[in-house]
Design a protein around this motif. Structure first.
Motif, PDB file in Angstrom:
ATOM      1  N   GLN A   1       5.290  10.685   4.280  1.00 53.58           N
ATOM      2  CA  GLN A   1       4.780   9.857   3.182  1.00 53.58           C
ATOM      3  C   GLN A   1       5.699   8.668   2.905  1.00 53.58           C
ATOM      4  O   GLN A   1       5.232   7.555   2.652  1.00 53.58           O
ATOM      5  CB  GLN A   1       4.601  10.710   1.926  1.00 53.58           C
ATOM      6  N   LEU A   2       7.009   8.896   2.985  1.00 56.33           N
ATOM      7  CA  LEU A   2       7.952   7.792   2.825  1.00 56.33           C
ATOM      8  C   LEU A   2       7.817   6.785   3.964  1.00 56.33           C
ATOM      9  O   LEU A   2       7.924   5.573   3.753  1.00 56.33           O
ATOM     10  CB  LEU A   2       9.387   8.315   2.766  1.00 56.33           C
ATOM     11  N   SER A   3       7.584   7.284   5.167  1.00 57.33           N
ATOM     12  CA  SER A   3       7.430   6.403   6.321  1.00 57.33           C
ATOM     13  C   SER A   3       6.259   5.457   6.123  1.00 57.33           C
ATOM     14  O   SER A   3       6.344   4.260   6.399  1.00 57.33           O
ATOM     15  CB  SER A   3       7.224   7.216   7.598  1.00 57.33           C
TER      16      SER A   3
ATOM     17  N   THR B   1       0.826  -1.204   0.000  1.00 54.58           N
ATOM     18  CA  THR B   1       0.000   0.000   0.000  1.00 54.58           C
ATOM     19  C   THR B   1       0.865   1.260   0.000  1.00 54.58           C
ATOM     20  O   THR B   1       1.695   1.460   0.888  1.00 54.58           O
ATOM     21  CB  THR B   1      -0.930   0.025   1.227  1.00 54.58           C
ATOM     22  N   LEU B   2       0.663   2.094  -1.019  1.00 49.33           N
ATOM     23  CA  LEU B   2       1.202   3.447  -1.030  1.00 49.33           C
ATOM     24  C   LEU B   2       0.164   4.371  -0.403  1.00 49.33           C
ATOM     25  O   LEU B   2      -1.008   4.015  -0.284  1.00 49.33           O
ATOM     26  CB  LEU B   2       1.503   3.902  -2.460  1.00 49.33           C
ATOM     27  N   TYR B   3       0.594   5.561  -0.020  1.00 56.07           N
ATOM     28  CA  TYR B   3      -0.337   6.536   0.544  1.00 56.07           C
ATOM     29  C   TYR B   3      -0.109   7.902  -0.077  1.00 56.07           C
ATOM     30  O   TYR B   3       1.029   8.330  -0.284  1.00 56.07           O
ATOM     31  CB  TYR B   3      -0.174   6.640   2.067  1.00 56.07           C
ATOM     32  N   PHE B   4      -1.235   8.576  -0.367  1.00 55.52           N
ATOM     33  CA  PHE B   4      -1.221   9.964  -0.802  1.00 55.52           C
ATOM     34  C   PHE B   4      -2.168  10.738   0.123  1.00 55.52           C
ATOM     35  O   PHE B   4      -2.805  10.144   0.992  1.00 55.52           O
ATOM     36  CB  PHE B   4      -1.620  10.058  -2.277  1.00 55.52           C
TER      37      PHE B   4
ATOM     38  N   LEU C   1       6.862   8.119  -6.269  1.00 55.56           N
ATOM     39  CA  LEU C   1       7.250   9.327  -6.993  1.00 55.56           C
ATOM     40  C   LEU C   1       6.502   9.472  -8.310  1.00 55.56           C
ATOM     41  O   LEU C   1       6.301  10.596  -8.795  1.00 55.56           O
ATOM     42  CB  LEU C   1       8.759   9.326  -7.248  1.00 55.56           C
ATOM     43  N   ASP C   2       6.083   8.352  -8.901  1.00 51.71           N
ATOM     44  CA  ASP C   2       5.324   8.403 -10.159  1.00 51.71           C
ATOM     45  C   ASP C   2       3.902   8.906  -9.948  1.00 51.71           C
ATOM     46  O   ASP C   2       3.220   9.253 -10.909  1.00 51.71           O
ATOM     47  CB  ASP C   2       5.282   7.021 -10.821  1.00 51.71           C
TER      48      ASP C   2
ATOM     49  N   GLY D   1       8.893  15.522 -11.039  1.00 46.70           N
ATOM     50  CA  GLY D   1      10.317  15.668 -11.314  1.00 46.70           C
ATOM     51  C   GLY D   1      11.221  15.180 -10.211  1.00 46.70           C
ATOM     52  O   GLY D   1      12.446  15.148 -10.383  1.00 46.70           O
ATOM     53  N   THR D   2      10.633  14.781  -9.068  1.00 48.08           N
ATOM     54  CA  THR D   2      11.459  14.226  -7.992  1.00 48.08           C
ATOM     55  C   THR D   2      11.952  12.844  -8.392  1.00 48.08           C
ATOM     56  O   THR D   2      11.163  11.996  -8.802  1.00 48.08           O
ATOM     57  CB  THR D   2      10.659  14.131  -6.685  1.00 48.08           C
ATOM     58  N   GLU D   3      13.247  12.597  -8.271  1.00 48.50           N
ATOM     59  CA  GLU D   3      13.824  11.324  -8.694  1.00 48.50           C
ATOM     60  C   GLU D   3      14.841  10.834  -7.676  1.00 48.50           C
ATOM     61  O   GLU D   3      15.484  11.637  -6.967  1.00 48.50           O
ATOM     62  CB  GLU D   3      14.517  11.468 -10.057  1.00 48.50           C
TER      63      GLU D   3
END
Length: 583
Positions: free
Chosen positions: A275-277, A185-188, A219-220, A237-239
């Motif tokens: 968000q990364l956490s 699961t990703l989160y936004f 990031l996508d 643009g974050t990579e």
């Protein structure tokens, strides 16, 4: 869960993940290994550190294989992602091996495909398709009995048959898919940035590769159905500096290329960390994260930052007090007891049905009239307030931002309305734009606690389908429209949907005109694509009460409330009917 980000001082870019992402962790750990028993597949047992037990190994071409056997073995070789599917590429000519893109999509098939010759060097393969995973890891379940035909071309190369033209992507049987892929699961963030909205994805279970795959997917950006309704802490643009997120002593080191991360404000960087956490918190191998830019730690903020108050994962929970009816009176029920609400107006002239209550304001309630043609707001000490007229209105859904939602099905075409129960809002009524609903009606409409997702049962030409769409709001939180929806596979006779505990709860109501009540099954539909029956079928099922974060599901059948006890539904001593959790 409410994830409180503490003030960032020394070592602030290094963040503990203990207890973060619990819901995602449950999805990963619940993926039991299923190993095919035939075909060119073996297993190895690496230490992935990401919760996986096995990695399937593909076997190369068997000398002397005819084209049909070659194609069949090539399909099974899709289980081996090692070295960018090096073994599977052995089945291809050198030119085809260079061009083939296995990550473009994954077709999951439910039974043995049929390989048919269409010429001396051309073959068609017919697949009974169960689901499709796209390049972003988004799984789409397809309707039953869906099939897909793809073409292969073969030629002789150095004395052996090899595939000279193969379709993009790979093809996996259901048991192989369940081993090769893991859900995560990703989160936004919703527009108010007080909820983290889950976005379920599927990733190839590669040792050491999973953290980078998760961060790159984050990031996508969100899945298409969520895109207009949510935001990310990471700008376009974050990579990553390199396509790698090493885990050192259970700390994931996320190194970004210079640009958006280093130029962000301390508050923006704090949200990035959060968000990364959440994204990496579901991995068994990761307890902490450390953010760097070009291998340099972030600068410390000059001042203390306020804690973040963002609800996510297991902490998304409605109150456990339900609303219901006893005759024409509104009641509240908790556990196996209920009570009449004081100081409410007489509703007998309305003949109320399908009540709702706001989770954030238990004194704000809503009902339909007996013909489902009028929507009323109900508050203590006041007369009922009629806020909408229509035809075949759906049960009200009250979100956490001051709005009561319903769909008007006049002339068999749905128009979604949101009426403000929070009278302090500047706008008090909104008609929701959703072009894709043209010519369709809505049987059931429910808004998630995060306010960013709408689940609905849509009827089109007599066929009913379960959809989830993103809720588009303006800067004040006023709902404006629904984005393009995501279709979810469910029971064919679906009539109603509710947001439940980690899943959508769906069912079909019985036919009141039938001579005998029919048995209906309640089903849990999860965003990972799986479906699960909730205990056994119920005779004469009329209503189900389910709520986010609430494990107790109530079923009403033949005017009796029932709870699942063990593996049976048992009648409870409640006089209330038409119950609903807040929301």
């Amino acid at each position: 869960m409410s994830c409180r980000t503490t003030s960032r001082r020394r070592g602030a870019a290094r963040r503990s993940l203990l207890g973060v992402g619990t819901a995602a962790a449950l999805f990963v750990s619940g993926c039991a290994p299923m190993i095919p028993t035939d075909g060119p597949v073996g297993t190895s047992d690496p230490d992935t550190g990401d919760g996986s037990s096995y990695l399937l190994e593909a076997q190369g071409p068997v000398p002397g294989s005819d084209p049909g056997q070659l194609i069949d073995d090539f399909l099974q070789a899709g289980v081996g992602p090692q070295d960018d599917y090096a073994v599977a590429r052995e089945y291809l000519t050198p030119a085809a091996a260079r061009d083939w893109s296995p990550g473009e999509r994954t077709v999951v098939y439910s039974s043995t495909p049929e390989i048919l010759p269409e010429g001396e060097e051309s073959y068609s393969v017919q697949f009974p398709v169960e689901s499709v995973i796209d390049a972003d890891g988004i799984r789409t379940m397809v309707p039953p009995n869906t099939s897909e035909a793809v073409d292969f071309t073969v030629e002789q190369y150095e004395g052996e048959w090899r595939i000279s033209d193969a379709p993009e992507g790979k093809f996996l049987a259901v048991p192989e898919f369940q081993q090769v892929y893991q859900p995560h699961t990703l989160y936004f963030y919703n527009s108010a940035q007080n909820y983290a909205v889950p976005d379920e994805r599927w990733f190839v279970n590669m040792p050491g590769r999973m953290p980078a795959a998760i961060v790159e997917a984050l990031l996508d950006g969100p899945a298409p159905y969520l895109e207009p309704a949510v935001t990310s802490a990471f700008p376009d643009g974050t990579e990553l500096q390199l396509s790698s997120v090493p885990v050192e002593g259970r700390t994931a080191v996320v190194d970004f290329a210079s640009g958006p991360v280093s130029s962000a404000s301390p508050e923006e960087q704090q949200l990035m960390e959060h968000q990364l956490s959440l994204a990496l918190g579901g991995l068994n191998s990761v307890n902490d994260i450390q953010i760097t830019v070009d291998q340099r730690e972030l600068e410390e903020p000059d001042e203390e930052l306020d804690d973040l108050e963002i609800t996510a994962g297991d902490d998304v929970e409605v109150r456990d007090t339900l609303i219901g009816l006893r005759g024409d009176e509104l009641i509240r029920a908790q556990g196996t007891s209920d009570m009449t609400l004081p100081d409410l107006p007489d509703l007998s002239d309305i003949e109320p049905r399908e009540p709702a209550v706001a989770n954030t304001d238990p004194d704000s309630m809503a009902v339909l009239d007996g013909d489902a043609e009028e929507l009323y707001h109900i508050r203590p000490g006041r007369e009922p307030d009629q806020v909408l007229s229509g035809e075949e209105l759906t049960r009200p859904s009250m979100d956490n931002y001051g709005w009561t939602w319903t769909a008007d099905n006049a002339e068999d075409e749905a128009t979604i309305h949101a009426e403000a129960y929070d009278e302090s809002l500047e706008t008090l009524s909104a008609e929701i734009s959703a072009d894709w609903l043209e010519g369709r009606s809505i049987r059931s409409l429910r808004i998630a606690q995060d306010g960013a997702r709408a689940a609905m049962v849509v009827e089109d030409g007599g066929e009913r389908t379960l959809y989830v769409a993103g809720v588009i709001r303006d800067s004040a939180g006023t709902p404006q429209g629904l984005g393009q929806p995501m279709r979810m596979e469910s029971i064919p006779e679906i009539d109603e949907v509710r947001w439940g505990d980690g899943a959508l709860v769906v069912w079909g109501n019985y036919d009141e005109d039938a001579e005998e009540p029919t048995a209906m099954q309640i089903e849990l539909v999860r965003f990972s694509g799986t479906r699960e029956e909730l205990h056994g079928p119920i005779l004469g099922l009329e209503n189900v009460a389910a709520g986010e974060g609430q494990s107790q599901v109530w079923a009403e059948a033949q005017d009796a409330q029932q709870l699942p006890i063990g593996d049976q539904w048992q009648i409870q001593a409640l006089e209330s009917t038409d119950m609903a959790y807040p929301g």
